[in-house]
Design a protein around this motif. Structure first.
Motif, PDB file in Angstrom:
ATOM      1  N   SER A 107      -4.842  -2.059  -0.049  1.00  0.00           N
ATOM      2  CA  SER A 107      -5.745  -2.350   1.069  1.00  0.00           C
ATOM      3  C   SER A 107      -4.995  -2.679   2.360  1.00  0.00           C
ATOM      4  O   SER A 107      -5.544  -2.528   3.449  1.00  0.00           O
ATOM      5  CB  SER A 107      -6.674  -3.514   0.711  1.00  0.00           C
ATOM      6  N   ILE A 108      -3.748  -3.117   2.241  1.00  0.00           N
ATOM      7  CA  ILE A 108      -2.993  -3.463   3.448  1.00  0.00           C
ATOM      8  C   ILE A 108      -2.787  -2.247   4.347  1.00  0.00           C
ATOM      9  O   ILE A 108      -2.726  -2.361   5.571  1.00  0.00           O
ATOM     10  CB  ILE A 108      -1.631  -4.101   3.079  1.00  0.00           C
ATOM     11  N   SER A 110      -4.933   0.225   4.836  1.00  0.00           N
ATOM     12  CA  SER A 110      -6.157   0.568   5.559  1.00  0.00           C
ATOM     13  C   SER A 110      -6.271  -0.207   6.866  1.00  0.00           C
ATOM     14  O   SER A 110      -7.005   0.185   7.774  1.00  0.00           O
ATOM     15  CB  SER A 110      -7.387   0.294   4.685  1.00  0.00           C
ATOM     16  N   LEU A 111      -5.539  -1.321   6.980  1.00  0.00           N
ATOM     17  CA  LEU A 111      -5.597  -2.116   8.205  1.00  0.00           C
ATOM     18  C   LEU A 111      -5.018  -1.363   9.395  1.00  0.00           C
ATOM     19  O   LEU A 111      -5.343  -1.663  10.544  1.00  0.00           O
ATOM     20  CB  LEU A 111      -4.846  -3.432   8.007  1.00  0.00           C
ATOM     21  N   GLY A 112      -4.156  -0.396   9.125  1.00  0.00           N
ATOM     22  CA  GLY A 112      -3.590   0.397  10.212  1.00  0.00           C
ATOM     23  C   GLY A 112      -4.646   1.198  10.958  1.00  0.00           C
ATOM     24  O   GLY A 112      -4.445   1.572  12.112  1.00  0.00           O
ATOM     25  N   ASP A 113      -5.788   1.453  10.299  1.00  0.00           N
ATOM     26  CA  ASP A 113      -6.877   2.196  10.942  1.00  0.00           C
ATOM     27  C   ASP A 113      -7.893   1.273  11.598  1.00  0.00           C
ATOM     28  O   ASP A 113      -8.852   1.739  12.207  1.00  0.00           O
ATOM     29  CB  ASP A 113      -7.591   3.077   9.896  1.00  0.00           C
ATOM     30  N   ASN A 114      -7.708  -0.024  11.449  1.00  0.00           N
ATOM     31  CA  ASN A 114      -8.617  -0.988  12.052  1.00  0.00           C
ATOM     32  C   ASN A 114      -8.436  -0.974  13.577  1.00  0.00           C
ATOM     33  O   ASN A 114      -7.313  -1.040  14.078  1.00  0.00           O
ATOM     34  CB  ASN A 114      -8.314  -2.378  11.498  1.00  0.00           C
ATOM     35  N   PHE A 115      -9.543  -0.895  14.310  1.00  0.00           N
ATOM     36  CA  PHE A 115      -9.433  -0.808  15.770  1.00  0.00           C
ATOM     37  C   PHE A 115      -8.741  -2.036  16.361  1.00  0.00           C
ATOM     38  O   PHE A 115      -8.111  -1.961  17.417  1.00  0.00           O
ATOM     39  CB  PHE A 115     -10.818  -0.621  16.398  1.00  0.00           C
ATOM     40  N   LEU A 116      -8.826  -3.182  15.682  1.00  0.00           N
ATOM     41  CA  LEU A 116      -8.179  -4.384  16.196  1.00  0.00           C
ATOM     42  C   LEU A 116      -6.657  -4.298  16.096  1.00  0.00           C
ATOM     43  O   LEU A 116      -5.941  -4.872  16.916  1.00  0.00           O
ATOM     44  CB  LEU A 116      -8.693  -5.618  15.457  1.00  0.00           C
ATOM     45  N   PHE A 117      -6.168  -3.580  15.094  1.00  0.00           N
ATOM     46  CA  PHE A 117      -4.722  -3.389  14.969  1.00  0.00           C
ATOM     47  C   PHE A 117      -4.215  -2.595  16.166  1.00  0.00           C
ATOM     48  O   PHE A 117      -3.185  -2.924  16.773  1.00  0.00           O
ATOM     49  CB  PHE A 117      -4.421  -2.661  13.656  1.00  0.00           C
ATOM     50  N   ILE A 138      -2.295  -9.914  10.564  1.00  0.00           N
ATOM     51  CA  ILE A 138      -2.581  -9.461   9.202  1.00  0.00           C
ATOM     52  C   ILE A 138      -2.425 -10.604   8.216  1.00  0.00           C
ATOM     53  O   ILE A 138      -3.281 -10.827   7.353  1.00  0.00           O
ATOM     54  CB  ILE A 138      -1.661  -8.278   8.825  1.00  0.00           C
ATOM     55  N   ILE A 139      -1.343 -11.347   8.327  1.00  0.00           N
ATOM     56  CA  ILE A 139      -1.110 -12.454   7.403  1.00  0.00           C
ATOM     57  C   ILE A 139      -2.095 -13.597   7.656  1.00  0.00           C
ATOM     58  O   ILE A 139      -2.556 -14.248   6.716  1.00  0.00           O
ATOM     59  CB  ILE A 139       0.340 -12.957   7.518  1.00  0.00           C
ATOM     60  N   GLU A 140      -2.444 -13.822   8.901  1.00  0.00           N
ATOM     61  CA  GLU A 140      -3.362 -14.909   9.219  1.00  0.00           C
ATOM     62  C   GLU A 140      -4.784 -14.635   8.733  1.00  0.00           C
ATOM     63  O   GLU A 140      -5.439 -15.515   8.180  1.00  0.00           O
ATOM     64  CB  GLU A 140      -3.381 -15.163  10.732  1.00  0.00           C
ATOM     65  N   SER A 141      -5.271 -13.424   8.957  1.00  0.00           N
ATOM     66  CA  SER A 141      -6.710 -13.194   8.719  1.00  0.00           C
ATOM     67  C   SER A 141      -7.071 -11.845   8.129  1.00  0.00           C
ATOM     68  O   SER A 141      -8.250 -11.563   7.954  1.00  0.00           O
ATOM     69  CB  SER A 141      -7.449 -13.340  10.049  1.00  0.00           C
ATOM     70  N   MET A 142      -6.096 -11.014   7.826  1.00  0.00           N
ATOM     71  CA  MET A 142      -6.381  -9.633   7.413  1.00  0.00           C
ATOM     72  C   MET A 142      -7.223  -8.918   8.481  1.00  0.00           C
ATOM     73  O   MET A 142      -8.068  -8.083   8.183  1.00  0.00           O
ATOM     74  CB  MET A 142      -7.089  -9.607   6.066  1.00  0.00           C
ATOM     75  N   LEU A 143      -6.979  -9.280   9.747  1.00  0.00           N
ATOM     76  CA  LEU A 143      -7.673  -8.701  10.904  1.00  0.00           C
ATOM     77  C   LEU A 143      -9.181  -8.939  10.859  1.00  0.00           C
ATOM     78  O   LEU A 143      -9.968  -8.138  11.383  1.00  0.00           O
ATOM     79  CB  LEU A 143      -7.389  -7.193  11.012  1.00  0.00           C
ATOM     80  N   ASP A 144      -9.585 -10.044  10.247  1.00  0.00           N
ATOM     81  CA  ASP A 144     -11.001 -10.396  10.184  1.00  0.00           C
ATOM     82  C   ASP A 144     -11.293 -11.454  11.248  1.00  0.00           C
ATOM     83  O   ASP A 144     -10.900 -12.616  11.105  1.00  0.00           O
ATOM     84  CB  ASP A 144     -11.351 -10.948   8.805  1.00  0.00           C
ATOM     85  N   PRO A 145     -11.987 -11.105  12.340  1.00  0.00           N
ATOM     86  CA  PRO A 145     -12.239 -12.073  13.410  1.00  0.00           C
ATOM     87  C   PRO A 145     -13.171 -13.205  12.988  1.00  0.00           C
ATOM     88  O   PRO A 145     -13.244 -14.230  13.672  1.00  0.00           O
ATOM     89  CB  PRO A 145     -12.863 -11.223  14.522  1.00  0.00           C
ATOM     90  N   LYS A 244       6.275 -13.673   4.700  1.00  0.00           N
ATOM     91  CA  LYS A 244       5.190 -12.717   4.456  1.00  0.00           C
ATOM     92  C   LYS A 244       5.022 -11.766   5.634  1.00  0.00           C
ATOM     93  O   LYS A 244       4.667 -10.594   5.449  1.00  0.00           O
ATOM     94  CB  LYS A 244       3.884 -13.454   4.178  1.00  0.00           C
ATOM     95  N   ILE A 245       5.268 -12.252   6.837  1.00  0.00           N
ATOM     96  CA  ILE A 245       5.209 -11.370   8.011  1.00  0.00           C
ATOM     97  C   ILE A 245       6.286 -10.287   7.910  1.00  0.00           C
ATOM     98  O   ILE A 245       6.025  -9.103   8.144  1.00  0.00           O
ATOM     99  CB  ILE A 245       5.388 -12.194   9.306  1.00  0.00           C
ATOM    100  N   ILE A 246       7.493 -10.699   7.516  1.00  0.00           N
ATOM    101  CA  ILE A 246       8.583  -9.728   7.339  1.00  0.00           C
ATOM    102  C   ILE A 246       8.229  -8.750   6.227  1.00  0.00           C
ATOM    103  O   ILE A 246       8.427  -7.536   6.360  1.00  0.00           O
ATOM    104  CB  ILE A 246       9.904 -10.451   7.011  1.00  0.00           C
ATOM    105  N   ALA A 247       7.686  -9.274   5.123  1.00  0.00           N
ATOM    106  CA  ALA A 247       7.332  -8.427   3.975  1.00  0.00           C
ATOM    107  C   ALA A 247       6.252  -7.415   4.349  1.00  0.00           C
ATOM    108  O   ALA A 247       6.337  -6.240   3.963  1.00  0.00           O
ATOM    109  CB  ALA A 247       6.865  -9.301   2.819  1.00  0.00           C
ATOM    110  N   ALA A 248       5.237  -7.844   5.101  1.00  0.00           N
ATOM    111  CA  ALA A 248       4.173  -6.928   5.521  1.00  0.00           C
ATOM    112  C   ALA A 248       4.740  -5.800   6.374  1.00  0.00           C
ATOM    113  O   ALA A 248       4.368  -4.630   6.224  1.00  0.00           O
ATOM    114  CB  ALA A 248       3.106  -7.698   6.299  1.00  0.00           C
ATOM    115  N   LYS A 249       5.651  -6.145   7.255  1.00  0.00           N
ATOM    116  CA  LYS A 249       6.297  -5.126   8.090  1.00  0.00           C
ATOM    117  C   LYS A 249       7.056  -4.117   7.226  1.00  0.00           C
ATOM    118  O   LYS A 249       6.904  -2.902   7.390  1.00  0.00           O
ATOM    119  CB  LYS A 249       7.252  -5.793   9.075  1.00  0.00           C
TER     120      LYS A 249
END
Length: 334
Positions: A107-108, A110-117, A138-145, A244-249
């Motif tokens: 699922s991580i 799919s966040l690349g297609d999120n307009f907020l990203f 991404i780590i803070e909220s999974m781009l969920d406002p 986790k930020i480094i890992a997500a990258k």
């Protein structure tokens, strides 16, 4: 000679046994034959056990290989080297990679297609800030406002109420600008830049973002640490946050190196859309349905079904007297 009798045990079929072997070894050499029979049985069992152990070892190697760090000269966060030559840093990063894979899975990507990203990337580019900061959201909220933590942090960037007030994000019974992805992004990037100006290092700035910056500065000073990676006595959440930020990258930019064979690496693609901020002055009371109706009349091409996607900062279905604003998405309009 050996007499081998195969007897069907009907009376014990319910207990899971189907048959048993009766071995009769009369005559001379009976003991040697029994021992030979036992040796053959144990040899088969031993070979089976060894095969199982070998299989498990191979599976373990493959599992940890997916979490191994890429064979690159260096790993960087916001253009600054991550000292993976230190055993504890390497171990913490590998733990973070496993945690990201377990918690997010595919699922991580799919966040690349999120307009907020796309929006966050564009804002970072405009302000001359490192593109890696987009992984903070991404780590803070999974781009969920709309995300609200157990501790009361809210929004895309998980602002606590006090910090939100400091950065002029309004919060009352009707409006919570922490949940406004556009206003909160402006505040978050300002905050992150100020932290980096203070610590002169992005890893330290991110640690200060996650916990109270003064407490982090105090902990770093007391431990005589040269950088974030030497600071030990801080909350585990903060320690894990930066890794986790480094890992997500690493995972999003190099999926195949971490076991995601069918996923393409994320590449920056800015969408051609514009969010327009529309001011609203209310005298008396107005419902959200009335606001949507007025917007439909004003912007015929606008899709009202998208209203909740861009206006999570509005908490109630009715607003009292006051000045407010809403957002509308207008494709292709510059």
């Amino acid at each position: 000679q050996w007499l081998y009798i195969d007897m069907v045990a009907h009376n014990i079929s319910n207990s899971g046994f189907r048959k048993f072997d009766l071995i009769i070894c009369p005559g001379e050499g009976r003991g040697e034959r029994i021992e030979e029979h036992i040796r053959k049985k144990w040899k088969k069992i031993l070979l089976y056990v060894l095969a199982v152990i070998f299989t498990l070892l191979m599976l373990g190697v493959l599992y940890f290989k997916k979490d191994a760090l890429p064979q690159k000269p260096q790993i960087a966060l916001c253009g600054e080297e991550v000292p993976i030559n230190r055993p504890e840093v390497k171990e913490n990063l590998q733990k973070a990679i496993r945690a990201i894979k377990k918690d997010y899975g595919n699922s991580i990507f799919s966040l690349g297609d999120n307009f907020l990203f796309s929006f966050v990337e564009e804002e970072l580019q405009k302000k001359g800030l490192p593109a890696d900061l987009k992984y903070v959201a991404i780590i803070e909220s999974m781009l969920d406002p709309r995300a609200i933590s157990d501790k009361g942090a809210g929004g895309l960037w998980q602002f606590m109420p006090r910090t939100a007030t400091e950065y002029k994000l309004k919060k009352d019974d009707f409006i919570d600008q922490r949940l406004d992805p556009f206003a909160s992004t402006e505040a978050a990037l300002t905050y992150l830049k100020e932290l980096n100006d203070r610590f002169k290092n992005w890893a330290d700035a991110l640690a200060g973002y996650n916990m109270n910056q003064d407490e982090y500065a105090k902990a770093k000073f007391q431990q005589k640490a040269k950088d974030f990676y030497q600071v030990v006595e801080i909350p585990q959440e903060t320690q894990e946050f930066v890794f986790k930020i480094i890992a997500a990258k690493l995972i999003m930019e190099n999926p195949k190196e971490y076991g995601y064979r069918k996923v393409q690496p994320y590449r920056y693609t800015y969408k051609n859309w514009q969010i327009q901020k529309v001011p609203i002055n209310v005298e008396g009371r107005i419902s959200v349905d009335q606001i949507i109706e007025n917007l439909e009349n004003r912007y015929p091409e606008w899709k009202s079904a998208e209203f909740p996607n861009y206006n999570s900062h509005i908490l109630q279905r009715t607003l009292p007297t006051g000045s407010y604003y809403v957002y509308v998405k207008r494709d292709g309009i510059s």
